[in-house]
Motif scaffolding. Structure first.
Motif, PDB file in Angstrom:
ATOM      1  N   GLY A   1      -5.287   5.607  12.370  1.00 18.11           N
ATOM      2  CA  GLY A   1      -4.330   5.920  11.313  1.00 18.11           C
ATOM      3  C   GLY A   1      -3.503   4.690  10.987  1.00 18.11           C
ATOM      4  O   GLY A   1      -3.783   3.591  11.464  1.00 18.11           O
ATOM      5  N   SER A   2      -2.464   4.873  10.203  1.00 13.39           N
ATOM      6  CA  SER A   2      -1.653   3.735   9.768  1.00 13.39           C
ATOM      7  C   SER A   2      -0.982   3.021  10.949  1.00 13.39           C
ATOM      8  O   SER A   2      -0.897   1.791  10.969  1.00 13.39           O
TER       9      SER A   2
ATOM     10  N   GLU B   1       0.879  -1.173   0.000  1.00 13.29           N
ATOM     11  CA  GLU B   1       0.000   0.000   0.000  1.00 13.29           C
ATOM     12  C   GLU B   1       0.914   1.219   0.000  1.00 13.29           C
ATOM     13  O   GLU B   1       1.777   1.348   0.880  1.00 13.29           O
ATOM     14  N   THR B   2       0.752   2.084  -0.988  1.00 17.18           N
ATOM     15  CA  THR B   2       1.632   3.240  -1.127  1.00 17.18           C
ATOM     16  C   THR B   2       0.948   4.492  -0.595  1.00 17.18           C
ATOM     17  O   THR B   2      -0.185   4.800  -0.981  1.00 17.18           O
ATOM     18  N   TYR B   3       1.630   5.192   0.297  1.00 18.45           N
ATOM     19  CA  TYR B   3       1.118   6.467   0.810  1.00 18.45           C
ATOM     20  C   TYR B   3       1.982   7.593   0.251  1.00 18.45           C
ATOM     21  O   TYR B   3       3.195   7.591   0.431  1.00 18.45           O
ATOM     22  N   VAL B   4       1.349   8.517  -0.423  1.00 19.96           N
ATOM     23  CA  VAL B   4       2.065   9.673  -0.951  1.00 19.96           C
ATOM     24  C   VAL B   4       1.536  10.918  -0.263  1.00 19.96           C
ATOM     25  O   VAL B   4       0.349  11.212  -0.308  1.00 19.96           O
ATOM     26  N   ARG B   5       2.426  11.621   0.411  1.00 18.27           N
ATOM     27  CA  ARG B   5       2.079  12.880   1.065  1.00 18.27           C
ATOM     28  C   ARG B   5       2.990  13.973   0.503  1.00 18.27           C
ATOM     29  O   ARG B   5       3.968  13.688  -0.194  1.00 18.27           O
ATOM     30  N   GLU B   6       2.695  15.215   0.841  1.00 24.60           N
ATOM     31  CA  GLU B   6       3.508  16.320   0.329  1.00 24.60           C
ATOM     32  C   GLU B   6       4.972  16.168   0.726  1.00 24.60           C
ATOM     33  O   GLU B   6       5.874  16.479  -0.044  1.00 24.60           O
ATOM     34  N   ASP B   7       5.189  15.688   1.960  1.00 25.45           N
ATOM     35  CA  ASP B   7       6.554  15.644   2.471  1.00 25.45           C
ATOM     36  C   ASP B   7       7.125  14.231   2.595  1.00 25.45           C
ATOM     37  O   ASP B   7       8.218  14.034   3.098  1.00 25.45           O
ATOM     38  N   GLN B   8       6.388  13.202   2.153  1.00 29.28           N
ATOM     39  CA  GLN B   8       6.918  11.849   2.300  1.00 29.28           C
ATOM     40  C   GLN B   8       6.219  10.853   1.377  1.00 29.28           C
ATOM     41  O   GLN B   8       5.108  11.085   0.909  1.00 29.28           O
TER      42      GLN B   8
ATOM     43  N   LYS C   1       5.616   6.699   1.621  1.00 31.79           N
ATOM     44  CA  LYS C   1       5.767   5.540   2.492  1.00 31.79           C
ATOM     45  C   LYS C   1       5.156   4.307   1.857  1.00 31.79           C
ATOM     46  O   LYS C   1       4.091   4.379   1.245  1.00 31.79           O
ATOM     47  N   LEU C   2       5.824   3.175   2.049  1.00 35.60           N
ATOM     48  CA  LEU C   2       5.284   1.901   1.602  1.00 35.60           C
ATOM     49  C   LEU C   2       4.942   1.052   2.821  1.00 35.60           C
ATOM     50  O   LEU C   2       5.711   0.994   3.784  1.00 35.60           O
ATOM     51  N   PHE C   3       3.788   0.410   2.773  1.00 30.18           N
ATOM     52  CA  PHE C   3       3.382  -0.525   3.824  1.00 30.18           C
ATOM     53  C   PHE C   3       3.258  -1.901   3.182  1.00 30.18           C
ATOM     54  O   PHE C   3       2.647  -2.048   2.122  1.00 30.18           O
ATOM     55  N   GLY C   4       3.879  -2.899   3.827  1.00 33.49           N
ATOM     56  CA  GLY C   4       3.925  -4.232   3.236  1.00 33.49           C
ATOM     57  C   GLY C   4       3.117  -5.260   4.003  1.00 33.49           C
ATOM     58  O   GLY C   4       3.064  -5.227   5.241  1.00 33.49           O
ATOM     59  N   PHE C   5       2.503  -6.183   3.257  1.00 31.37           N
ATOM     60  CA  PHE C   5       1.644  -7.215   3.861  1.00 31.37           C
ATOM     61  C   PHE C   5       1.874  -8.550   3.169  1.00 31.37           C
ATOM     62  O   PHE C   5       2.147  -8.598   1.970  1.00 31.37           O
ATOM     63  N   VAL C   6       1.709  -9.639   3.919  1.00 33.28           N
ATOM     64  CA  VAL C   6       1.938 -10.964   3.336  1.00 33.28           C
ATOM     65  C   VAL C   6       0.738 -11.444   2.517  1.00 33.28           C
ATOM     66  O   VAL C   6       0.850 -12.413   1.786  1.00 33.28           O
ATOM     67  N   SER C   7      -0.390 -10.782   2.659  1.00 37.18           N
ATOM     68  CA  SER C   7      -1.565 -11.174   1.863  1.00 37.18           C
ATOM     69  C   SER C   7      -2.342  -9.934   1.437  1.00 37.18           C
ATOM     70  O   SER C   7      -2.280  -8.885   2.091  1.00 37.18           O
ATOM     71  N   ALA C   8      -3.076 -10.094   0.341  1.00 39.76           N
ATOM     72  CA  ALA C   8      -3.920  -8.993  -0.129  1.00 39.76           C
ATOM     73  C   ALA C   8      -5.020  -8.699   0.886  1.00 39.76           C
ATOM     74  O   ALA C   8      -5.426  -7.548   1.061  1.00 39.76           O
ATOM     75  N   LEU C   9      -5.484  -9.740   1.591  1.00 42.36           N
ATOM     76  CA  LEU C   9      -6.551  -9.561   2.586  1.00 42.36           C
ATOM     77  C   LEU C   9      -6.073  -8.688   3.737  1.00 42.36           C
ATOM     78  O   LEU C   9      -6.809  -7.819   4.214  1.00 42.36           O
ATOM     79  N   GLU C  10      -4.834  -8.888   4.170  1.00 43.72           N
ATOM     80  CA  GLU C  10      -4.287  -8.064   5.250  1.00 43.72           C
ATOM     81  C   GLU C  10      -4.193  -6.601   4.799  1.00 43.72           C
ATOM     82  O   GLU C  10      -4.494  -5.682   5.568  1.00 43.72           O
TER      83      GLU C  10
END
Length: 204
Positions: free
Chosen positions: A81-82, A49-56, A58-67
């Motif tokens: 929040g995250s 899941e990719t988070y794009v903000r003005e100042d950053q 971030k990538l969040f990783g998961f072992v399954s699409a369901l997670e």
């Protein structure tokens, strides 16, 4: 947008991994449950899941699409929040989370760090109609658990689950046992029979 990364785990931190994809290392933040299933030097696939903000970025990783889907679903609730979403997924599997929400089990949800009583109530209330679609392997008995959570289950079923819970089993364990007992005893079984058969299921 990055949807998935396939590579080799280069480093594992307290809340992140570095995954080497053809010589480029990506940093992905993960739940502790995800981190526990990864090993340095081994091949891995992470749903991202990719988070794009003005100042950053971030990538969040998961072992399954369901997670990953639960990560986004949790953040649809005010006050989550995250960081809190990852804490919840570190504490409960997607199936356990779906069951807890269906059963309106605020205590189970509030075991996650950063989830206070108010947030736990919001989670089980706001997501109760969405949880079944994200139950995964736990979908089998989710309907019964929703009935129990909403207080509309039949008296024999509710009494049997209550009795098994009083014996020290979790509501989730009790509900699964009673659901299995109903398949054997039939819909019209009384609570005594459901308790007896439920105990047999739990003893397996």
């Amino acid at each position: 947008m990055i949807g998935k990364l396939k590579g080799t785990i280069d480093e594992i931190g307290d809340d992140y991994v570095l995954i080497d994809v053809h010589g480029v290392c990506y940093e992905a933040f993960c739940s502790s449950r995800t981190l526990s299933r990864l090993n340095v030097g081994e091949a891995a696939v992470l749903f991202i899941e990719t988070y794009v903000r003005e100042d950053q970025l971030k990538l969040f990783g998961f072992v399954s699409a369901l997670e990953r889907e639960w990560f986004n679903l949790l953040q649809s609730v005010q006050g989550v929040g995250s960081k809190v979403a990852l804490a919840v997924l570190s504490t409960l599997t997607p199936g356990e989370l779906a069951n807890a929400i269906a059963l309106q089990d605020k205590t189970a949800v509030s075991r996650a760090p950063g989830v206070g009583p108010k947030v736990a109530v919001r989670l089980v209330t706001e997501l109760k109609n969405k949880a079944p679609a994200f139950a995964g392997e736990a979908a089998t008995n989710i309907g019964l658990k929703q009935e129990l959570g909403e207080g509309v289950a039949s008296a024999p079923v509710a009494d049997a689950v209550s009795a098994l819970t009083n014996l020290g089993y979790s509501r989730d364990q009790a509900a699964n046992a009673v659901a299995a007992a109903m398949k054997t005893a039939g819909e019209g079984a009384d609570s005594a029979k459901l308790i007896r058969l439920g105990l047999k299921e739990l003893a397996r």
